[in-house]
Design a protein around this motif. Structure first.
Motif, PDB file in Angstrom:
ATOM      1  N   UNK A 139      19.637 -18.293 -19.401  1.00  0.00           N
ATOM      2  CA  UNK A 139      18.475 -18.594 -20.239  1.00  0.00           C
ATOM      3  C   UNK A 139      17.368 -17.653 -19.784  1.00  0.00           C
ATOM      4  N   UNK A 140      17.128 -16.615 -20.557  1.00  0.00           N
ATOM      5  CA  UNK A 140      16.221 -15.553 -20.112  1.00  0.00           C
ATOM      6  C   UNK A 140      15.044 -15.391 -21.065  1.00  0.00           C
ATOM      7  N   UNK A 141      14.095 -14.552 -20.656  1.00  0.00           N
ATOM      8  CA  UNK A 141      12.895 -14.285 -21.453  1.00  0.00           C
ATOM      9  C   UNK A 141      12.836 -12.808 -21.793  1.00  0.00           C
ATOM     10  N   UNK A 142      11.930 -12.450 -22.685  1.00  0.00           N
ATOM     11  CA  UNK A 142      11.748 -11.047 -23.040  1.00  0.00           C
ATOM     12  C   UNK A 142      11.446 -10.232 -21.784  1.00  0.00           C
ATOM     13  N   UNK A 143      12.205  -9.169 -21.577  1.00  0.00           N
ATOM     14  CA  UNK A 143      12.018  -8.329 -20.398  1.00  0.00           C
ATOM     15  C   UNK A 143      13.097  -8.511 -19.347  1.00  0.00           C
ATOM     16  N   UNK A 144      13.804  -9.656 -19.392  1.00  0.00           N
ATOM     17  CA  UNK A 144      14.921  -9.850 -18.464  1.00  0.00           C
ATOM     18  C   UNK A 144      16.109  -8.991 -18.908  1.00  0.00           C
ATOM     19  N   UNK A 145      16.888  -8.535 -17.930  1.00  0.00           N
ATOM     20  CA  UNK A 145      18.064  -7.736 -18.235  1.00  0.00           C
ATOM     21  C   UNK A 145      19.333  -8.462 -17.765  1.00  0.00           C
ATOM     22  N   UNK A 146      20.369  -8.382 -18.575  1.00  0.00           N
ATOM     23  CA  UNK A 146      21.682  -8.880 -18.186  1.00  0.00           C
ATOM     24  C   UNK A 146      22.567  -7.669 -17.901  1.00  0.00           C
ATOM     25  N   UNK A 147      23.042  -7.565 -16.680  1.00  0.00           N
ATOM     26  CA  UNK A 147      23.907  -6.456 -16.298  1.00  0.00           C
ATOM     27  C   UNK A 147      25.364  -6.888 -16.399  1.00  0.00           C
ATOM     28  N   UNK A 148      26.156  -6.134 -17.153  1.00  0.00           N
ATOM     29  CA  UNK A 148      27.575  -6.456 -17.353  1.00  0.00           C
ATOM     30  C   UNK A 148      28.428  -5.296 -16.849  1.00  0.00           C
ATOM     31  N   UNK A 149      29.357  -5.612 -15.924  1.00  0.00           N
ATOM     32  CA  UNK A 149      30.190  -4.558 -15.340  1.00  0.00           C
ATOM     33  C   UNK A 149      31.488  -5.161 -14.812  1.00  0.00           C
ATOM     34  N   UNK A 150      32.611  -4.569 -15.245  1.00  0.00           N
ATOM     35  CA  UNK A 150      33.938  -5.011 -14.780  1.00  0.00           C
ATOM     36  C   UNK A 150      34.154  -6.515 -14.938  1.00  0.00           C
ATOM     37  N   UNK A 151      33.776  -7.042 -16.085  1.00  0.00           N
ATOM     38  CA  UNK A 151      34.026  -8.460 -16.359  1.00  0.00           C
ATOM     39  C   UNK A 151      33.094  -9.419 -15.672  1.00  0.00           C
ATOM     40  N   UNK A 152      32.018  -8.890 -15.068  1.00  0.00           N
ATOM     41  CA  UNK A 152      31.039  -9.734 -14.382  1.00  0.00           C
ATOM     42  C   UNK A 152      29.669  -9.520 -15.014  1.00  0.00           C
TER      43      UNK A 152
END
Length: 280
Positions: A139-152
């Motif tokens: 549950x994030x807000x504007x400006x947060x980043x979700x990093x996706x790499x190798x299934x994580x």
């Protein structure tokens, strides 16, 4: 049975129902265009019933009222959602429908999107009730980043995502003087102080003139204007009597003495612009 709008005249009027957009009074939505008689092939006639099966989103009430008034002028009977009618139909899936989707897709990670924080949190809780681990719900807000790499997936660093004000073709995003001055003008207005001096004799040649735009009405503030003239005259005279009077010194003195007074009597911080007329 679905028909084309161009085929409507082939059926009795009481057998036609139109489903259209425009529940929030959007100006280019179908209902608004129908209310303005701008929609092709559809013309309301007196006695037609219009049902708004929705609830106003905060901030949209004025636009909705405009559409309702236009529909009523055309002779339509407008029915809105209320405590008595209870005809609101949600445009969103129910929790049970969301659970079916989670069951079918079996996501490992989930990030709710669109809505207030409490809505996003509730949506995330729905996911955990089915098959998503709590630590995999973001549950994030504007400006947060979700990093996706190798299934994580994980929450990364924040980036600046505030509103960016631009001036003309300047897309740098820097808060320049133009933007700052526009903000001040929109809130507190402007006061121009016109000062006439004789730099050879270091004295004023006339009383200061005061021009107010968007700050206060001059004609209703006679006593305030008199006070301002006195404050400005004293400030300017003080600079002119100094050892090395300068135009910059006069402007600074006017701003520094006038600004506190205006805030005290008018509760405003207008943009103060001293204009110096020099007799040579």
């Amino acid at each position: 049975m679905f028909i084309k709008a161009s085929e409507m005249d082939s059926y009795p009027k009481n057998q036609i129902m139109i489903l259209c957009t425009g529940s929030q009074g959007e100006p280019m939505a179908a209902l608004s265009r129908i209310a303005r008689r701008e929609f092709p092939n559809i013309d309301l006639i007196p006695g037609d019933t219009v049902i708004l099966s929705s609830s106003p989103i905060p901030g949209n009430r004025a636009a909705i009222e405009l559409v309702v008034n236009r529909l009523t002028r055309l002779g339509a009977i407008v029915i809105e959602n209320s405590a008595e009618n209870k005809i609101h139909t949600s445009g969103h899936a129910s929790q049970e429908e969301q659970k079916v989707l989670f069951t079918l897709l079996k996501p490992k990670f989930f990030m709710p999107m669109h809505g207030e924080y409490r809505m996003l949190k509730t949506h995330g809780e729905t996911a955990t009730k089915v098959n998503v681990k709590p630590q995999n719900v973001f549950v994030i807000a504007n400006g947060d980043q979700i990093e996706m790499h190798n299934g994580v997936a994980k929450v990364g660093k924040r980036v600046e995502a505030d509103a960016v004000f631009i001036d003309g073709k300047d897309l740098s995003g820097q808060a320049n003087n133009v933007i700052r001055e526009r903000n001040v003008l929109s809130r507190d207005g402007l006061i121009a102080v016109i000062i006439s001096i004789d730099s050879q004799k270091n004295k004023m040649t006339a009383n200061p003139r005061i021009i107010s735009r968007g700050s206060f009405y001059v004609k209703d503030s006679t006593s305030t204007i008199s006070e301002i003239i006195g404050i400005v005259s004293e400030a300017v005279s003080g600079v002119l009597k100094s050892a090395k009077p300068t135009f910059g010194g006069i402007k600074n003195a006017v701003k520094e003495t006038l600004s506190p007074y205006i805030f005290r009597v008018k509760k405003r911080n207008p943009l103060i612009i001293p204009v110096i007329l020099n007799k040579k």
